[in-house]
Design a protein around this motif. Structure first.
Motif, PDB file in Angstrom:
ATOM      1  N   ARG A 574     -20.514  12.734 -74.402  1.00  0.00           N
ATOM      2  CA  ARG A 574     -20.252  11.513 -75.149  1.00  0.00           C
ATOM      3  C   ARG A 574     -19.545  10.507 -74.246  1.00  0.00           C
ATOM      4  O   ARG A 574     -18.514  10.803 -73.648  1.00  0.00           O
ATOM      5  CB  ARG A 574     -19.341  11.857 -76.335  1.00  0.00           C
ATOM      6  CG  ARG A 574     -18.857  10.655 -77.115  1.00  0.00           C
ATOM      7  CD  ARG A 574     -17.836  11.072 -78.154  1.00  0.00           C
ATOM      8  NE  ARG A 574     -17.160   9.926 -78.732  1.00  0.00           N
ATOM      9  CZ  ARG A 574     -16.153   9.294 -78.140  1.00  0.00           C
ATOM     10  NH1 ARG A 574     -15.719   9.689 -76.971  1.00  0.00           N
ATOM     11  NH2 ARG A 574     -15.582   8.256 -78.723  1.00  0.00           N
ATOM     12  N   ARG A 580     -22.692   4.210 -79.725  1.00  0.00           N
ATOM     13  CA  ARG A 580     -23.033   2.890 -80.281  1.00  0.00           C
ATOM     14  C   ARG A 580     -22.448   1.777 -79.417  1.00  0.00           C
ATOM     15  O   ARG A 580     -23.096   0.777 -79.147  1.00  0.00           O
ATOM     16  CB  ARG A 580     -22.514   2.761 -81.714  1.00  0.00           C
ATOM     17  CG  ARG A 580     -23.256   3.617 -82.709  1.00  0.00           C
ATOM     18  CD  ARG A 580     -22.869   3.232 -84.119  1.00  0.00           C
ATOM     19  NE  ARG A 580     -23.520   1.999 -84.550  1.00  0.00           N
ATOM     20  CZ  ARG A 580     -23.208   1.359 -85.682  1.00  0.00           C
ATOM     21  NH1 ARG A 580     -22.267   1.823 -86.477  1.00  0.00           N
ATOM     22  NH2 ARG A 580     -23.838   0.266 -86.014  1.00  0.00           N
TER      23      ARG A 580
ATOM     24  N   LEU C 197     -10.100   0.858 -75.154  1.00  0.00           N
ATOM     25  CA  LEU C 197      -9.911   1.159 -76.574  1.00  0.00           C
ATOM     26  C   LEU C 197      -8.581   1.883 -76.720  1.00  0.00           C
ATOM     27  O   LEU C 197      -8.279   2.800 -75.955  1.00  0.00           O
ATOM     28  CB  LEU C 197     -11.048   2.045 -77.077  1.00  0.00           C
ATOM     29  CG  LEU C 197     -12.448   1.432 -76.969  1.00  0.00           C
ATOM     30  CD1 LEU C 197     -13.498   2.457 -77.379  1.00  0.00           C
ATOM     31  CD2 LEU C 197     -12.565   0.184 -77.828  1.00  0.00           C
ATOM     32  N   THR C 205     -12.185   4.994 -82.403  1.00  0.00           N
ATOM     33  CA  THR C 205     -13.446   5.323 -81.735  1.00  0.00           C
ATOM     34  C   THR C 205     -14.408   6.014 -82.700  1.00  0.00           C
ATOM     35  O   THR C 205     -15.617   5.851 -82.613  1.00  0.00           O
ATOM     36  CB  THR C 205     -13.198   6.235 -80.517  1.00  0.00           C
ATOM     37  OG1 THR C 205     -12.439   7.363 -80.942  1.00  0.00           O
ATOM     38  CG2 THR C 205     -12.471   5.497 -79.423  1.00  0.00           C
ATOM     39  N   LEU C 208     -16.089   3.241 -84.566  1.00  0.00           N
ATOM     40  CA  LEU C 208     -17.041   2.513 -83.727  1.00  0.00           C
ATOM     41  C   LEU C 208     -18.342   3.281 -83.575  1.00  0.00           C
ATOM     42  O   LEU C 208     -19.400   2.706 -83.369  1.00  0.00           O
ATOM     43  CB  LEU C 208     -16.429   2.252 -82.344  1.00  0.00           C
ATOM     44  CG  LEU C 208     -15.383   1.148 -82.270  1.00  0.00           C
ATOM     45  CD1 LEU C 208     -14.752   1.111 -80.887  1.00  0.00           C
ATOM     46  CD2 LEU C 208     -16.002  -0.204 -82.600  1.00  0.00           C
ATOM     47  N   ASP C 209     -18.253   4.594 -83.646  1.00  0.00           N
ATOM     48  CA  ASP C 209     -19.448   5.399 -83.436  1.00  0.00           C
ATOM     49  C   ASP C 209     -20.058   5.895 -84.751  1.00  0.00           C
ATOM     50  O   ASP C 209     -20.982   6.704 -84.728  1.00  0.00           O
ATOM     51  CB  ASP C 209     -19.110   6.590 -82.520  1.00  0.00           C
ATOM     52  CG  ASP C 209     -20.305   6.945 -81.643  1.00  0.00           C
ATOM     53  OD1 ASP C 209     -21.180   6.079 -81.461  1.00  0.00           O
ATOM     54  OD2 ASP C 209     -20.363   8.087 -81.160  1.00  0.00           O
ATOM     55  N   ALA C 210     -19.541   5.416 -85.886  1.00  0.00           N
ATOM     56  CA  ALA C 210     -20.022   5.910 -87.175  1.00  0.00           C
ATOM     57  C   ALA C 210     -21.450   5.433 -87.429  1.00  0.00           C
ATOM     58  O   ALA C 210     -21.806   4.309 -87.095  1.00  0.00           O
ATOM     59  CB  ALA C 210     -19.096   5.447 -88.288  1.00  0.00           C
ATOM     60  N   SER C 221     -19.935  -0.990 -87.817  1.00  0.00           N
ATOM     61  CA  SER C 221     -20.854  -2.022 -87.340  1.00  0.00           C
ATOM     62  C   SER C 221     -20.132  -3.356 -87.188  1.00  0.00           C
ATOM     63  O   SER C 221     -20.359  -4.095 -86.223  1.00  0.00           O
ATOM     64  CB  SER C 221     -22.013  -2.189 -88.332  1.00  0.00           C
ATOM     65  OG  SER C 221     -22.746  -1.000 -88.395  1.00  0.00           O
ATOM     66  N   LEU C 224     -17.868  -3.242 -84.202  1.00  0.00           N
ATOM     67  CA  LEU C 224     -18.665  -3.267 -82.984  1.00  0.00           C
ATOM     68  C   LEU C 224     -19.109  -4.697 -82.670  1.00  0.00           C
ATOM     69  O   LEU C 224     -19.052  -5.149 -81.522  1.00  0.00           O
ATOM     70  CB  LEU C 224     -19.888  -2.375 -83.187  1.00  0.00           C
ATOM     71  CG  LEU C 224     -20.456  -1.632 -82.010  1.00  0.00           C
ATOM     72  CD1 LEU C 224     -19.384  -0.803 -81.333  1.00  0.00           C
ATOM     73  CD2 LEU C 224     -21.591  -0.737 -82.475  1.00  0.00           C
ATOM     74  N   LEU C 227     -16.101  -6.703 -81.537  1.00  0.00           N
ATOM     75  CA  LEU C 227     -15.759  -6.325 -80.163  1.00  0.00           C
ATOM     76  C   LEU C 227     -16.753  -6.940 -79.186  1.00  0.00           C
ATOM     77  O   LEU C 227     -16.387  -7.449 -78.126  1.00  0.00           O
ATOM     78  CB  LEU C 227     -15.760  -4.791 -80.048  1.00  0.00           C
ATOM     79  CG  LEU C 227     -15.554  -4.176 -78.672  1.00  0.00           C
ATOM     80  CD1 LEU C 227     -14.292  -4.709 -78.016  1.00  0.00           C
ATOM     81  CD2 LEU C 227     -15.482  -2.662 -78.773  1.00  0.00           C
TER      82      LEU C 227
END
Lengths: 714, 292, 330
Positions: A574, A580, C197, C205, C208-210, C221, C224, C227
Motif C-alpha cells: 500500500r 486513491r 499527511l 488516511t 482518504l482511501d475509503a 472523496s 481527496l 487535497l
C-alpha cells in the motif's frame, strides 16, 4: 498371366461385366469357354491363359494391356450421367428442406469446415502438413458453356427450373443463380483441394469416407480412432450450402486403393428439395456418375475412375497424385461478401469484385481460425498450410497467396511456436516472452462412472500485438489446433498490459501430456457441428453423463484464473496515503476540456503551417500560414524565429524582411502583422538576418512561433 | 559582509530538506546580519550513513584553507583552486551529488561563512547559493564543474573552466556538456585562447548548444563507456590531498578519446568563426552574473 | 517545444521506442530479470527489483522506424540509431548504438546504466542519425514520446509528480510541530513536491482511501478532491516562483523538472487561449507587474478544482447523501 497387376483379376472382371451389362454366360459364349470357367476367374479360383485374355479384351471392347494391367475400367460401360432419387413411396413432400439451403452461405464457415476436415483426414503417418488450397474460378461465356456441357447441364436445367418456381428461399437462391448464368454468362467455381490427406476411401454405399460425404443425407459420419473423427459430419452441408445451385463435384485420390485403384475417383452430388419434373416426382439429392448395373433398374449412378480429359473438362484435375480430395463448388457465393444486400441486387461490378472479396474473406477466416495449425516449431512442420488464388477463364487474376499465421496472428503464433520450441518461461521478463502454465482439467469417465482422468492443459500467455484484432482474449483448441473457443477474459483489473492467451487442450497439449487422449475424446464429444464451442451435446450426454459438460465450465474458470495470475500486476504494498490518493496525484495525461473563453473576446491567431529552408545568403527563408482567429481585426501577431536548443535559452534570430502575402499587412514599425477584417487565412514570407544567427543556418534547427496580442482599443 | 565560522559544526554531512532550508534563508541571514541556528537545524538533518567520506571536517578544513589562500584576492579566484579539491575530498556518486539536500546541509551547517565570503560581495547573498540548482549552489556548482570537466583522473580541464566565471556559469547548465568529449573540446578552446572574453564564451556555448539540434555529437565523436569500477573504487578510497600547489588525482577512469575531442574542437572552432560576437576585441573582466 | 525545422531533409513518420526487458545486477554479480510488468505506461520501474543494492541495470531497447529509414534512394546514408538515457539531476548521458533487425525497421540494443548514476527518474529517448549531403552525424528523426526509467518506483507510472509521506506533525520539523492539528501539508519546495499527511489526525488516511458510497466513501472523496485542489494550487504557485528568464529576451522559461510540467498542465486551463509560452509570459507579467495578479487567482483556483475533480466529488457526495437520507426515512 501377370498377377502383380493393379487389381485382382476376379473383382475387376466382375465389375467390367457389370459396367458392360454383360452376364457371365454371355461372356463365356463370346470367348468360347464354359460359364464355370468364367465363374472360376471371378471367384479367383483360376486365371485365364494368355490367349484367352486377348479374346476377353475383344469381348469387352478394350485392348489386351488394359486387361493385363487392370488399372482402369474399360470404356464399355454406360455413359456418365445424372441420377435423381425418386420420392419415397411413403414420404411427403420435403419442401425446401434441403440441408444445403438451411443457412446463409459464409466462406468463413466453409473455411472452418473444410480445413477442419482436412486436418482430421491428414495422413498422420507423414510429418508433412496437409495442404489446402482454395481456388476461386470465374467462368464466363464459352468457358462456362464448355464446363456446363461437360457436366450434362441439359439434364439438370429442368430440375433447377422446377425448383426456381418454388416460393421458398431455395427457389429464390436458385433463380438468382440461374439468372446470373443466363443474363451475365457467368459462373463462379470455388474449388477446395487438399493434399496429403486420406481421400474419399471406402465403398460407394457402405460405411467409409466416400459414403459419408457423398451418400448420407448430409449427416454425421463418425470415424473411430484418436485424433480423428467428426470429419465430414453435419457441417459438410456447408460445402453444398456455399453453392447457390446446391451442386458439388468431387475428385479424390485415395490413400488406400478401392477396387484396386486410387486416382481420380469422381462423383457429383446435387442437393435440391422436392420437385416435380415432367411426370417424375423427385425427393431431393441427385448424383453424377456412372450408372451402377447392380442397382435397382440399373439407374443409380456411382463414382467412376475418370480419364484425364474428363477431369480436365470438369475442372477437377489435381496437381499431383498425392492423396486428397477436391471439392468443386459450382455457383459459389458468399452472403457476407455481398455487403448485406441480397444476391439479386448485386450489380455487375459488385459481382466482379465479389470473387476478390470472397478471396479476402477466405484469407482472413483461414488466418483467424487456423493460425495455430499453420504454426510449426520444435523441428516439426506445421499441421496445415492453406492458400487462396483467383482465376478468370483459366487465367490467374490474383496469384496464389499462402496464409501466413505470423502476419494474421503475430502474438498468438509466437505463443504456440514458443510452446512447440520449448522456449516458454514461467515468468515473463522480456516483452516477447511467452509464459506457460499447466491448468488441470478433470476429464469425466465414459459411461457416467464416478471420478475422472486428470488432464494437464497448457496455458500460454504473451503480449498482444498492435496488429491483433482483439486483445485480452483466451482462445482454446484441441488436437487439430483449430480455434474452437475465443472469448475475452472477464473481470480484468485496469492495469493489465494487453495480452493474448492460448489454451491447448487434449492432444494439442502434446501427445505426452497427462490425460491428453481422454480429454481429446471428451472435447470432441462436446463439440457441436459448428465447432465453435464446447457444450452439452447429445453425444456427450450419451457417452459420459448429463452433468459432464460442467467440467468444461470449471476448466474455463480455472484457465481464466490462471491467465489473471500471469498478467495481473501484483499490487505493490500500500502506497503512503493509500491507492486513491496515489491515483489522484498522477498527472493527467490529457488536459481537461478547453474552458469557455471570455465571451466576445477574440481568440488568438494560430500559426497553422510553417515551411522553411536555408537560402544562399546564409539566411533562413520562412513561409507561414496563420489562422487569424475569431476577430482578425482585433488582434495582432508577430512571427518570431529562434534557433532550437535542448536546454538553456533558445537564441532569438531577427528578421531581415517580412512580406505579407495574403489576408494581412506587415508593419515595420510594430514589427507585427495586422489582419484584414474577416480574413480566414493569412500568409507571409520572411527571411532571417544572418548577422544575428548565433551559428550558421546549416547547423541550426529553426523554430518559428507567433507572438500574439489584442490591439489597444482607441 | 562576513560571517564568523559557526560555533557548532556537525561531525557528518547529512540531508537538509528544502522546506527547512528555505525557512533559514531569511533576509537577515542573506545580508549577513543573522547566523543560522546551527544546533536547532542539526536536529532536523536527516543523517547519511556514517561513512568517512561524509565527514564534515575535511571539507571544512578545505574551505578554511581556500579562504585563507585567497584572503587578498577576489573570491572568484578561489573557484579554480577549490573545485578539484572539493571534488576529490567529498567523494560522491552522481546520484548522491544530485541531491540538493546534501548541498543545503553543507551550506547552512558546515560552511555558511564560506557562502557569504564567496557570494556576498554585493551585500546580499542570492538564496540560490545556499539552496539552488546544481549550477548555482555554492558547492554543487564547484563539485559538478569538476565532475563534468575532469578528463578521467585529470582535473586540469576542470580547473581551467573554473578560471572563467562565464564558462562556469553558462556551460555547466547546458545538457550538451554531459557528453564528455564536448566538455573537453570546450576546455581545449578555452585553453588555446580561441575564446577568452565573457561574450566569446557565451557565443561559443550558444554555438555548441544550437548545433547539437542537427548534429549528434555522440555519433561523430563517441565517448567510451564509463568505468564503473574505477569510480566506485575511488569513492571508497579515503581522500588524502596533496599540497596546496599540486592538483589532486581523480578517479582512474579512461580519458575521453583524443580523436573525439579533436573532432569536436575543430568543429566548434569552425562554427565559432561565423558566430557574431559583439565587440570581439573588447576584453571585459568576467563578473559574477547575478541570477534572475 | 514547437516543431524544429532542420536545414536538410529529415525522416517523416513515427519513431517509437519501448523497453522490451529490464534486468538488474546484484552486488554478487547475479542478474535478476524483472517481470514484464515492470515496464508499462512508457515507464520502467526498476524499484520493482527484488535484488537489494543492485549496481547496474540493463535495458533492452527496441525502436521501430519507418521503412524509409534504410530504404535505397533516400537522401541519407550511414544510418545509425542511438539510444540515449539522460537525467538532469545527475547530468547523466548514457548511450548505445542499436543494431538493426532484418528489414531495418526495428533496431535493438542493450543499454547499461549504473544505479550510482541515477538520482530518481531518467529519460530514455533515441536519435536516428545519418549522413546527409556529405555531413555525417545529422539528426534525422526522434521519437515523439520518450520513456522514463525510474530507479525508485516499484510500479511504472509515467506521470508521477507528487510523493506522499505519512508523518506525525507533532513530532515533525520546525514549523509543523507548531501546527499539530493540520490534516495535511503540501511542500512544493523540494526536488519533488510532497504531500504530508498528519498521522496524528486519526482515520485520515483511512478516509482518504475509503471506497464505495457509504459515509466514509463520501467524506473520503470530498477530502481527496480538496487535497487535490490544494496540491495543484500549491505546485502552480511554487513553480511560478522559481522561474528563470531567457537571457536573450528576458521572457520566463519553463523549468525543466516537475515545475515545468505542472505549469504547462495548469496554464492550459488558466489561460486556454494562449500558447504555453505566451501563457507563461502573461502570468509572469501579472505576478511581477502592477496589476492583474489578483484577478488571475480565481482562474488558478478554477484550474486546480477542475484538475482535482472537485465538482464531480461534490455532485457525487450530494447524490450519495440523498440516497442515505432516503434509506433512513424508509
Amino acid at each position: 498371366m501377370d498377377v502383380e497387376a493393379g487389381e485382382d483379376f476376379g473383382p475387376w472382371l466382375a465389375r467390367q461385366l457389370k459396367l458392360a451389362g454383360m452376364t457371365q454366360t454371355e461372356l463365356a459364349n463370346k470367348i468360347e469357354v464354359t460359364r464355370a470357367a468364367v465363374s472360376a476367374w471371378i471367384t479367383g479360383r483360376a486365371t485365364p491363359r494368355v490367349e484367352t485374355i486377348g479374346r476377353i479384351a475383344i469381348a469387352l471392347g478394350t485392348d489386351t494391356v488394359t486387361v493385363h494391367t487392370r488399372t482402369t475400367d474399360t470404356q464399355s460401360g454406360l455413359p456418365v450421367t445424372w441420377y435423381h432419387r425418386p420420392q419415397h413411396e411413403d414420404a411427403g413432400r420435403e419442401l425446401g428442406n434441403a440441408a444445403a439451403f438451411a443457412f446463409d452461405p459464409d466462406v468463413e464457415v466453409l473455411a472452418r469446415e473444410t480445413c477442419q476436415n482436412s486436418l482430421d483426414e491428414r495422413l498422420s503417418a507423414s510429418e508433412r502438413p496437409v495442404r489446402v488450397r482454395y481456388t476461386l474460378h470465374e467462368l464466363t461465356g464459352e468457358h462456362m458453356h464448355r464446363f456446363l456441357d461437360a457436366m450434362h447441364w441439359d439434364k439438370l436445367l429442368p430440375h433447377y427450373e422446377a425448383v426456381a418456381d418454388q416460393a421458398q428461399k431455395v427457389g429464390r437462391v436458385v433463380a438468382a443463380g440461374l439468372r446470373d448464368m443466363r443474363e451475365r454468362q457467368r459462373l463462379v467455381l470455388l474449388r477446395v483441394d487438399d493434399y496429403n490427406a486420406a481421400g474419399l476411401t471406402g465403398d460407394d454405399y457402405a460405411d467409409g469416407r466416400f459414403a459419408a460425404v457423398v451418400r448420407r443425407q448430409l449427416d454425421s459420419h463418425k470415424q473411430a480412432g484418436a485424433g480423428l473423427g467428426g470429419s465430414y459430419g453435419l457441417g459438410k452441408a456447408t460445402i453444398w450450402g456455399t453453392s447457390r445451385l446446391g451442386l458439388v463435384l468431387i475428385n479424390s485420390t485415395l490413400s488406400e486403393p478401392h477396387e484396386g485403384r486410387t486416382d481420380n475417383r469422381v462423383v457429383g452430388r446435387l442437393d435440391l428439395p422436392w420437385r416435380q419434373v415432367g411426370d417424375q416426382v423427385l425427393a431431393g439429392p441427385a448424383w453424377f456418375g456412372r450408372p451402377d448395373p447392380a442397382s435397382p433398374r440399373g439407374e443409380v449412378t456411382r463414382s467412376w475412375w475418370a480419364e484425364a480429359d474428363e477431369i480436365e473438362r470438369l475442372h477437377l484435375a489435381r496437381d499431383s497424385d498425392e492423396p486428397g480430395t477436391s471439392f468443386l463448388i459450382v455457383g459459389a457465393y458468399d452472403m457476407a461478401s455481398f455487403d448485406k444486400r441480397t444476391s439479386d441486387e448485386v450489380s455487375d461490378e459488385d459481382e466482379g469484385a465479389s470473387v476478390l472479396a470472397m478471396r479476402d474473406r477466405l484469407l482472413k477466416a483461414l488466418g483467424r481460425n487456423f493460425w495455430a495449425a499453420m504454426t510449426g516449431g520444435g523441428g516439426l512442420a506445421p499441421m496445415l498450410r492453406a492458400s487462396v488464388r483467383v482465376l478468370r477463364d483459366g487465367t490467374e487474376i490474383a496469384p496464389e497467396e499462402q496464409v501466413d499465421p505470423e502476419r494474421e496472428q503475430p502474438s498468438r503464433t509466437r505463443a504456440v511456436r514458443a510452446f512447440l520450441d520449448g522456449t516458454t518461461v514461467d515468468r515473463r521478463t522480456h516483452a516477447d516472452d511467452v509464459a506457460m502454465k499447466l491448468v488441470t482439467m478433470n476429464v469425466p469417465l465414459e459411461g457416467g462412472a464416478k471420478g475422472g482422468v486428470p488432464h494437464d492443459a497448457v496455458l500460454l500467455v504473451t503480449r498482444a500485438d498492435d496488429d491483433d484484432d482483439r486483445h485480452n482474449c483466451l482462445v482454446a483448441m484441441r488436437g487439430n489446433r483449430m480455434v474452437v473457443r475465443d472469448r475475452r477474459v472477464p473481470a480484468l483489473p485496469g492495469n493489465v498490459r494487453p495480452f493474448q492467451a492460448v489454451l491447448l487442450l487434449g492432444l494439442a497439449a502434446g501427445p505426452d501430456a497427462r490425460g491428453a487422449e481422454a480429454a481429446e475424446h471428451f472435447l470432441r464429444a462436446a463439440e457441436p457441428p459448428e465447432h465453435n464451442k464446447w457444450r452439452q451435446t447429445e453425444e456427450l450426454a450419451a457417452r459420459y453423463s448429463y452433468s459432464a459438460h460442467r467440467r468444461i465450465s470449471t476448466l474455463v474458470r480455472d484457465a481464466n484464473a490462471a491467465v489473471k495470475d500471469l498478467v495481473v500486476v501484483p499490487r505493490a504494498e500500500r502506497p503512503a496515503g493509500g491507492e486513491r490518493l496515489k491515483k489522484a496525484m498522477v498527472r493527467r495525461a490529457k488536459p481537461p476540456a478547453r474552458s469557455q473563453s471570455r465571451r466576445g473576446a477574440p481568440t488568438a491567431p494560430i500559426l497553422d503551417t510553417v515551411e522553411a529552408k536555408p537560402i544562399d545568403s546564409g539566411a533562413w527563408e520562412v513561409y507561414g500560414e496563420i489562422k487569424p482567429g475569431s476577430v482578425p481585426e482585433a488582434v495582432f501577431a508577430a512571427p518570431t524565429a529562434r534557433f532550437a536548443v535542448r536546454s538553456g535559452s533558445a537564441p532569438v534570430v531577427s528578421w531581415q524582411s517580412v512580406e505579407a502575402i495574403e489576408g494581412c499587412t506587415w508593419s515595420d514599425d510594430d514589427r507585427s502583422l495586422t489582419f484584414e477584417p474577416g480574413a480566414r487565412r493569412a500568409t507571409f514570407r520572411a527571411v532571417t538576418d544572418p548577422t544575428t544567427h548565433p551559428v550558421r543556418a546549416s547547423s541550426s534547427g529553426l523554430v518559428v512561433e507567433l507572438r500574439t496580442g489584442e490591439k489597444e482599443q482607441h | 559582509m562576513t560571517f564568523e565560522k559557526p560555533s557548532y559544526i556537525p561531525e557528518f554531512i547529512g540531508l537538509l530538506d528544502a522546506e527547512t532550508a528555505t525557512e533559514q534563508l531569511t533576509e537577515g541571514l542573506l545580508t549577513g546580519v543573522e547566523k543560522p541556528r546551527s544546533l536547532a537545524l542539526d536536529e532536523l538533518v536527516q543523517p547519511l550513513p556514517h561513512e568517512e567520506r561524509f565527514r564534515a571536517r575535511p571539507v571544512r578544513a578545505l574551505l578554511d584553507r581556500v579562504m585563507h589562500l585567497c584572503r587578498n584576492e577576489k573570491p572568484t579566484a578561489a573557484d579554480e583552486w577549490l573545485a578539484p579539491r572539493l571534488h576529490a575530498t567529498l567523494r560522491l556518486t552522481r546520484a548522491e551529488a544530485a541531491d540538493p539536500e546534501l548541498w543545503s546541509c553543507l551550506a547552512l551547517l558546515v560552511a555558511p561563512d564560506y557562502v557569504v565570503w564567496r557570494h556576498g560581495r554585493s551585500g546580499k547573498v542570492d538564496a540560490v547559493r545556499f539552496q539552488g540548482p546544481h549550477y548555482k549552489q555554492a558547492f554543487a556548482r564547484l563539485w559538478w564543474a569538476a565532475e563534468m570537466f575532469r578528463d578521467g583522473d585529470d582535473y586540469r580541464p576542470a580547473a581551467r573552466i573554473c578560471r572563467n566565471q562565464d564558462m562556469l556559469n553558462t556551460a555547466l547548465r547546458l545538457d550538451v556538456v554531459d557528453h564528455r568529449p564536448v566538455a573537453q573540446a570546450v576546455a581545449v578552446l578555452l585553453e588555446r585562447g580561441v575564446v577568452t572574453t565573457g561574450r566569446e564564451v557565451n557565443a561559443l556555448c550558444t554555438v555548441v548548444n544550437a548545433a547539437a539540434m542537427t548534429l549528434a555529437y555522440d555519433v561523430i565523436a563517441p565517448d567510451i563507456e564509463r568505468d564503473q569500477v574505477a569510480v566506485a573504487d575511488w569513492i571508497r578510497y579515503e581522500a588524502v590531498l596533496p599540497g596546496d600547489l599540486v592538483l589532486p588525482t581523480g578517479p582512474a577512469e579512461s580519458r575521453a578519446p583524443q580523436e573525439s575531442v579533436d573532432t569536436l574542437t575543430e568543429l566548434f572552432a569552425d562554427l565559432f568563426k561565423d558566430a557574431p560576437v559583439r565587440d570581439r576585441e573588447q576584453v571585459d573582466e568576467p563578473e559574477e552574473v547575478t541570477s534572475r | 517545444m514547437a516543431r524544429v525545422i532542420r536545414p536538410y531533409p529529415t525522416l517523416k513518420g513515427t519513431v517509437a521506442l519501448r523497453v522490451q526487458a529490464a534486468s538488474v545486477k546484484g552486488p554478487d554479480g547475479d542478474w535478476e530479470h524483472l517481470d514484464v510488468a515492470a515496464s508499462a505506461d512508457r515507464t520502467t520501474a526498476l524499484g520493482s527489483a527484488d535484488t537489494l543494492g543492485w549496481t547496474t541495470a540493463r535495458l533492452r531497447v527496441s525502436v521501430t522506424v519507418p521503412a524509409k529509414a534504410t530504404a535505397a534512394g533516400e537522401p541519407w546514408s550511414d544510418v545509425n540509431v542511438l539510444a540515449i538515457l539522460t537525467e538532469g539531476a545527475t547530468n547523466l548521458r548514457a548511450t548505445v548504438l542499436l543494431r538493426p533487425t532484418d528489414d531495418g525497421t526495428e533496431w535493438i540494443g542493450d543499454l547499461d546504466v549504473l544505479r550510482a548514476d541515477v538520482f530518481h527518474r531518467a529519460n530514455l529517448t533515441v536519435q536516428m542519425v545519418g549522413t546527409v549531403g556529405g555531413v555525417p552525424g545529422r539528426v534525422l528523426a526522434e521519437p515523439t514520446e520518450d520513456w522514463v526509467i525510474d530507479v525508485r518506483a516499484a510500479r511504472p507510472e509515467h506521470g508521477q509528480t507528487f510523493t506522499v509521506r505519512e508523518t506525525a506533525f507533532s513530532r515533525s520539523s520546525l514549523w509543523l510541530r507548531n501546527m499539530p492539528d493540520l490534516p495535511w501539508s503540501i511542500n512544493a519546495a523540494g526536488s519533488r513536491p510532497e504531500v504530508r499527511l498528519n498521522t496524528d489526525m486519526e482515520r485520515l488516511t483511512e478516509l482518504l482511501d475509503a471506497q464505495g458510497d457509504g459515509p466514509a466513501g463520501i467524506v473520503g472523496s470530498l477530502l481527496l478532491a480538496q487535497l487535490g485542489e490544494a496540491m495543484w494550487t500549491a505546485t502552480f504557485h511554487a513553480a511560478l516562483g522559481d522561474l528563470e528568464s531567457d537571457e536573450e529576451d528576458g521572457s520566463p522559461l519553463f523549468p525543466a523538472d516537475w515545475r515545468g510540467e505542472a505549469l504547462r498542465d495548469m496554464l492550459r486551463t488558466v489561460l486556454p487561449d494562449l500558447t504555453p509560452g505566451e501563457a507563461l509570459r502573461e502570468v509572469h507579467r501579472r505576478r511581477t507587474g502592477d496589476h492583474g495578479w489578483g484577478e488571475l487567482q480565481s482562474r488558478i483556483q478554477a484550474a486546480a478544482q477542475e484538475r482535482a475533480g472537485l465538482a464531480k466529488a461534490v455532485r457525487e457526495a450530494v447524490r450519495a447523501l440523498e440516497k442515505l437520507e432516503r434509506e433512513e426515512s424508509e
